[in-house]
Write a protein that holds these residues in place. Sequence first.
Motif, PDB file in Angstrom:
ATOM      1  N   ILE A 150      37.250  45.592  31.602  1.00  0.00           N
ATOM      2  CA  ILE A 150      37.150  44.432  30.710  1.00  0.00           C
ATOM      3  C   ILE A 150      35.871  44.537  29.873  1.00  0.00           C
ATOM      4  O   ILE A 150      34.902  45.187  30.273  1.00  0.00           O
ATOM      5  N   GLU A 153      34.371  39.297  28.383  1.00  0.00           N
ATOM      6  CA  GLU A 153      35.468  38.738  29.170  1.00  0.00           C
ATOM      7  C   GLU A 153      35.039  38.375  30.591  1.00  0.00           C
ATOM      8  O   GLU A 153      35.735  37.631  31.281  1.00  0.00           O
ATOM      9  N   SER A 172      35.108  44.486  36.694  1.00  0.00           N
ATOM     10  CA  SER A 172      35.599  43.097  36.655  1.00  0.00           C
ATOM     11  C   SER A 172      35.479  42.453  38.033  1.00  0.00           C
ATOM     12  O   SER A 172      35.272  41.237  38.144  1.00  0.00           O
ATOM     13  N   ASP A 194      45.587  43.499  36.370  1.00  0.00           N
ATOM     14  CA  ASP A 194      44.987  44.438  35.401  1.00  0.00           C
ATOM     15  C   ASP A 194      45.278  45.879  35.823  1.00  0.00           C
ATOM     16  O   ASP A 194      44.392  46.717  35.822  1.00  0.00           O
ATOM     17  N   HIS A 245      45.391  40.889  32.131  1.00  0.00           N
ATOM     18  CA  HIS A 245      44.582  41.523  31.096  1.00  0.00           C
ATOM     19  C   HIS A 245      45.430  42.385  30.155  1.00  0.00           C
ATOM     20  O   HIS A 245      46.505  42.830  30.517  1.00  0.00           O
ATOM     21  N   LEU A 276      43.884  37.788  27.099  1.00  0.00           N
ATOM     22  CA  LEU A 276      44.029  37.419  28.505  1.00  0.00           C
ATOM     23  C   LEU A 276      45.135  36.368  28.608  1.00  0.00           C
ATOM     24  O   LEU A 276      44.982  35.242  28.120  1.00  0.00           O
TER      25      LEU A 276
END
Length: 219
Positions: A39, A43, A69, A135, A161, A204
């Motif tokens: 990310i 984010e 993340s 993700d 994501h 997102l």
Amino acid sequence: MTPTENTGDYISSLFGPEDEALRQSRAEAQRAGLPDIAIDPAEGPLLQILARMVNAQKIVEIGTLGGYSGVWLARALPENGRLYTLEASPKHASVARTTFERAKVTDRVTIIEGPALDNLPSLLPQGPFDMVFIDADKPSYPAYLTWACEALRPGGIVAAHNALRGGRVLRPETETDRAMAEFNQLLAQEPRLQSTIIDMGDGLAVGVKKTANHSRANP
Ligand code: SAH
Ligand code: MG
């Protein structure tokens, strides 16, 4: 303040500058030859805000990579909270382990190695979960969403994501673009969630699980 190149840099420099552990996580991932697909720094605070809005104690992340993340998410948890993060690649999981140690969040993080779809069923009894962050491999997003709808508590949040794939979901060019466009459509039609896409970073997609009362009042 350092000059910023784009709106993402501007936002992250104001609201969520990276600390040493996060910067090193990027460097370490690069050294180890991991793909540069974590990310964006901007984010990170967005994920943290979502986690805090639902007072998240238990979060599931599907797709750990080097743990970047994961650090943002783990830091939004209370002391007794837990992040379960699933990763198919042993090499990625090993980089993530180093990242989590450096960020001092190992007490709050469980890495689950192996293909996510093999491990999600046995994670279900640890729930219900407050947040699920998807993700990983895009063609499996629909299956991850099905799992999330079951595993989330009412009021819990799912975030996915790369929902916009640099705008290519409008005119899909690859199988992956197409998979994401189909996922977005599925999300939009999922009656158990209220959803939208936040147009930040690579997009997102977010959905909140309706409570029984919400569903009755506003089907
Ligand atoms: N969330 C990370 C980025 C994840 S990239 C971050 O922002 O820092 C996607 C990750 O999903 C990769 O590490 C890839 O190895 C992993 N992945 C791909 N297919 C998977 C599967 N079926 N199960 C679990 N992990 C998978
Ligand atoms: Mg991603």
